[in-house]
Design an enzyme around this catalytic site. Structure first.
Site, short mmCIF file in Angstrom:
data_model
loop_
_atom_site.label_atom_id
_atom_site.label_comp_id
_atom_site.label_asym_id
_atom_site.label_seq_id
_atom_site.Cartn_x
_atom_site.Cartn_y
_atom_site.Cartn_z
N ASP A 1 49.38 -71.09 3.86
CA ASP A 1 50.12 -70.01 3.22
C ASP A 1 51.20 -69.45 4.14
O ASP A 1 52.30 -69.13 3.70
CB ASP A 1 49.16 -68.89 2.81
CG ASP A 1 49.87 -67.72 2.17
OD1 ASP A 1 50.48 -67.91 1.10
OD2 ASP A 1 49.85 -66.62 2.75
N CYS B 1 67.04 -40.12 23.26
CA CYS B 1 67.14 -39.76 24.67
C CYS B 1 68.04 -38.55 24.89
O CYS B 1 67.83 -37.77 25.82
CB CYS B 1 67.67 -40.95 25.48
SG CYS B 1 66.62 -42.41 25.39
N TYR C 1 46.55 -54.26 21.77
CA TYR C 1 47.95 -54.18 22.19
C TYR C 1 48.13 -53.25 23.38
O TYR C 1 49.24 -53.01 23.82
CB TYR C 1 48.83 -53.71 21.03
CG TYR C 1 48.51 -52.34 20.48
CD1 TYR C 1 48.97 -51.19 21.10
CD2 TYR C 1 47.74 -52.21 19.33
CE1 TYR C 1 48.67 -49.93 20.60
CE2 TYR C 1 47.45 -50.95 18.82
CZ TYR C 1 47.92 -49.82 19.46
OH TYR C 1 47.61 -48.58 18.95
N ARG D 1 50.96 -31.00 26.40
CA ARG D 1 50.11 -31.91 25.63
C ARG D 1 49.22 -32.67 26.60
O ARG D 1 49.70 -33.21 27.61
CB ARG D 1 50.96 -32.89 24.81
CG ARG D 1 50.10 -33.90 24.02
CD ARG D 1 50.94 -34.66 23.01
NE ARG D 1 51.47 -33.77 21.99
CZ ARG D 1 50.79 -33.34 20.94
NH1 ARG D 1 49.52 -33.71 20.79
NH2 ARG D 1 51.34 -32.54 20.07
N ARG E 1 56.34 -35.97 32.27
CA ARG E 1 54.97 -36.46 32.25
C ARG E 1 54.37 -36.43 33.64
O ARG E 1 55.03 -36.81 34.61
CB ARG E 1 54.91 -37.89 31.69
CG ARG E 1 55.26 -37.96 30.23
CD ARG E 1 55.54 -39.40 29.78
NE ARG E 1 55.77 -39.44 28.34
CZ ARG E 1 56.94 -39.17 27.76
NH1 ARG E 1 57.98 -38.85 28.51
NH2 ARG E 1 57.07 -39.21 26.45
N CYS F 1 66.01 -35.42 24.76
CA CYS F 1 64.67 -35.50 25.35
C CYS F 1 64.40 -34.26 26.21
O CYS F 1 65.20 -33.91 27.09
CB CYS F 1 64.53 -36.77 26.19
SG CYS F 1 62.91 -36.93 26.96
N CYS G 1 39.46 -44.95 28.98
CA CYS G 1 39.49 -44.89 27.52
C CYS G 1 38.21 -45.52 26.99
O CYS G 1 37.67 -46.46 27.60
CB CYS G 1 40.71 -45.63 26.95
SG CYS G 1 40.90 -45.42 25.17
N GLY H 1 44.99 -42.53 29.08
CA GLY H 1 43.64 -42.70 28.64
C GLY H 1 43.28 -41.93 27.37
O GLY H 1 44.11 -41.62 26.55
N SER I 1 45.51 -40.90 16.91
CA SER I 1 46.01 -42.27 16.81
C SER I 1 45.15 -43.08 15.86
O SER I 1 43.93 -43.13 16.01
CB SER I 1 46.03 -42.94 18.20
OG SER I 1 46.86 -42.23 19.09
#
Length: 623
Positions: free
Chosen positions: A593, A315, A89, A126, A322, A318, A83, A130, A181
């Site tokens: 704060d 699920c 994250y 699809r 993959r 589904c 990537c 990465g 994204s």
């Protein structure tokens, strides 16, 4: 065997269906006919074909049907592990260990497996990563997939960095669907999250997709409490004039992130936020096997969707499988079970043998999210650890006292990058909130700043401290110093501040249990932003193009305090002391704060310059 016998009939039916839905071989996005288009005879012919298919439908492949009757017609293929971003994250700054190239699927192996799955009934593929668009032959792969009979949709999920450049070629090759994204609409926050520049490239990619006729252009936004949940309304506002499907995704556990139940913003909470602004929000009918709950605001061009993987899993419907970049078949995103199709391919397995292996794996697919929901039942809202690596550097939140000191946030320059009009209007209102912190316990860190009485300062250099105020003119009025004749030198300044929280607030910060989110992360980000905005806050300060800003927060358990150290660097004719002091002070104010709802007995102090180097008056170091 019935499924095998029915395969020729199934292929014939898919050919008929394909001829009815694929408009041409150009790869242009498929769009639904508008009223009056096509003509009535053509509409009737399409209706007759669909009726024929309903009455003569062949049995779906037994190899792709699991023990719960779910038919898997959607295949996601990872083209690469690499990537070009380093989302905080998702992976550490230095990246992750990569599989040797020899163990990754070759282009021919990818196409061989794709052909096999499409022959068995997969009609949507699809391409993922990465980042799939960094693979050099991605356009050729799309073109080869486009030739597969029965494949209706070829999509890609991308971070958008290379999209604008490659999309015209991808569209000609046959790409029909795009997911981009994007977790924030604030350029500076984007750079902080992904540790790379590129916000404007992502926006250009979105514009290019719209320009080329993709409708909708799907924008995926992972919503995390304390990071970007304050941007929900801004994302939705984009759908007013643009054909976007903004998809809010509940924060999910993956390999490579430490999942905290409290960081997840649920679908219902997000929906409530949207309904407060747009009460007229309408729910759209759900498509079969869709992962998204779709909504639309009347009069808006686009729509909004929610991927409710955690709060309301899907699920039961589904239909996804993959294949990883190294050739493993995963039947569930959250499951640990994988089967290496690569090894069987390279061992010379026949098509029938591969189908038996695939069928066995699909048959073992669990009813829901593998072990995930057992974990949720056992331990919400505790911290769930799915990996030894923690992108937030949380070693153990129950003993949150020691964090890596290697986290340095580097934002080069103070100017916001130029971006397309799509994102310009909210830049003034976007607020940076969250993502990363670097702090240590003073009890275990001898280098931690000690909040004791001030020590004497030392300085060096040719010019001593002036006894005259430099920001007043001969008449005693405020004036900005003219630095036009000063030489450019390397300037560095370090400042500190301390926040005495008290035992209750300190414990909540230490354990990351504040309802507002991670106070240390928010304070660090606020300090960085404040350094960049100093000239806007302090009237007579010059604008300085900072090359480096670092804000470190250390927990001092003996005093129930947070010690803040801010350092700034720039090359120019004026120093950066004010930037460092402003950074430390605003970080301290932000901590106040974040914690004020717990205790008002919080004290801020010890805001001071630790050191400065560069400039005519020499260096300064507080002993």
């Amino acid at each position: 065997m019935a499924a095998v016998a029915a395969r020729p009939v199934s292929r014939m039916l898919r050919r008929v269906l394909r001829s009815s839905v694929r408009s041409c071989s150009s790869g242009a996005p498929v769009t639904l006919p508008r009223p009056g288009e096509p003509s009535q005879p053509a509409t009737e012919e399409l209706s007759r074909r669909r009726q024929f298919l309903r009455e003569h439908v062949a049995p779906f492949s037994a190899f792709l049907t699991d023990s719960f009757g779910r038919r898997h017609s959607y295949l996601r293929i990872s083209l690469t592990e690499k990537c070009n971003l380093r989302c905080q994250y998702c992976m550490p700054e230095e990246g992750v260990p990569l599989t040797p190239k020899a163990k990754l699927l070759t282009t021919e192996e990818i196409l061989t497996l794709a052909r096999l799955f499409v022959k068995e009934g997969v009609d949507k593929i699809r391409l993922t990563g990465g980042e799939p668009l960094i693979r050099p032959d991605v356009v050729d792969i799309v073109a080869q997939l486009h030739r597969l009979e029965g494949l209706r949709t070829i999509g890609v999920t991308t971070n958008g960095i290379n999209l604008a450049r490659l999309l015209p070629s991808l569209q000609k090759a046959g790409l029909s669907a795009i997911n981009i994204s994007l977790d924030t609409l604030v350029p500076a926050k984007f750079e902080f999250i992904v540790r790379r520049k590129g916000f404007h490239k992502v926006m250009e990619g979105i514009h290019k997709a719209i320009e080329l006729g993709y409708n909708p252009v799907k924008v995926n936004c992972v919503v995390m409490r304390g990071l970007n949940e304050d941007e929900l309304l801004n994302f939705v506002a984009l759908t007013k004039g643009l054909p976007l499907d903004v998809r809010f995704i509940e924060y999910m556990p993956f390999d490579g992130n430490k999942w905290n139940f409290r960081k997840m913003v649920s679908y219902k909470e997000m929906l409530d936020t949207l309904r407060q602004q747009w009460p007229e929000l309408e729910k759209l009918p759900e498509e079969e096997s869709s992962t998204a709950k779709a909504f639309k605001i009347p009069g808006f061009r686009g729509q909004v969707s929610f991927i409710t993987s955690m709060s309301e899993h899907f699920c039961g419907t589904c239909n996804r499988l993959r294949i990883t970049a190294d050739g493993n078949l995963k039947v569930c995103l959250f499951g640990n079970s994988e089967v290496s199709l690569r090894d069987h391919l390279r061992a010379g397995a026949s098509e029938e043998e591969l189908l038996r292996i695939i069928g066995a794996a699909v048959g073992r697919k669990k009813q829901q999210h593998a072990e995930l929901f057992l974990m949720l039942q056992d331990s919400p809202p505790a911290i769930l650890s799915l990996s030894s690596w923690d992108p937030f550097r949380v070693q153990d939140l129950r003993h949150r006292m020691s964090f890596s000191n290697q986290v340095a946030t580097l934002w080069k320059g103070c100017r916001v990058p130029q971006i397309p009009p799509l994102a310009q209007w909210w830049l003034g209102s976007g607020s940076l909130q969250r993502h990363y912190s670097s702090h240590r316990d003073s009890a275990t860190n001898p280098k931690c700043l000690s909040p004791v009485s001030p020590a004497p300062a030392t300085h060096s250099g040719p010019l001593p401290t002036s006894d005259q105020l430099t920001h007043v003119n001969t008449e005693g009025r405020a004036a900005m110093v003219d630095v036009g004749q000063k030489p450019d030198t390397e300037r560095v300044a370090v400042a500190s501040a301390m926040v005495l929280l008290g035992p209750v607030a300190f414990k909540l910060v230490q354990e990351n249990q504040l309802k507002k989110g991670d106070a240390l992360v928010v304070a660090q980000l606020a300090g960085i932003q404040a350094a960049k905005l100093t000239s806007q806050l302090i009237p007579l300060c010059h604008h300085v193009a900072l090359s480096h800003v670092q804000v470190q927060l250390d927990l001092d358990s003996t005093r129930h305090a947070v010690v803040i150290q801010a350092s700034c660097r720039a090359r120019g004719p004026t120093g950066v002391e004010m930037e460092a002091l402003t950074s430390a002070a605003v970080a301290a104010l932000t901590l106040y704060d974040m914690c004020k709802a717990v205790s008002r007995d919080i004290m801020l102090g010890e805001i001071k310059l630790i050191s400065k180097t560069g400039g005519q008056r020499g260096d300064f170091h507080r002993a």
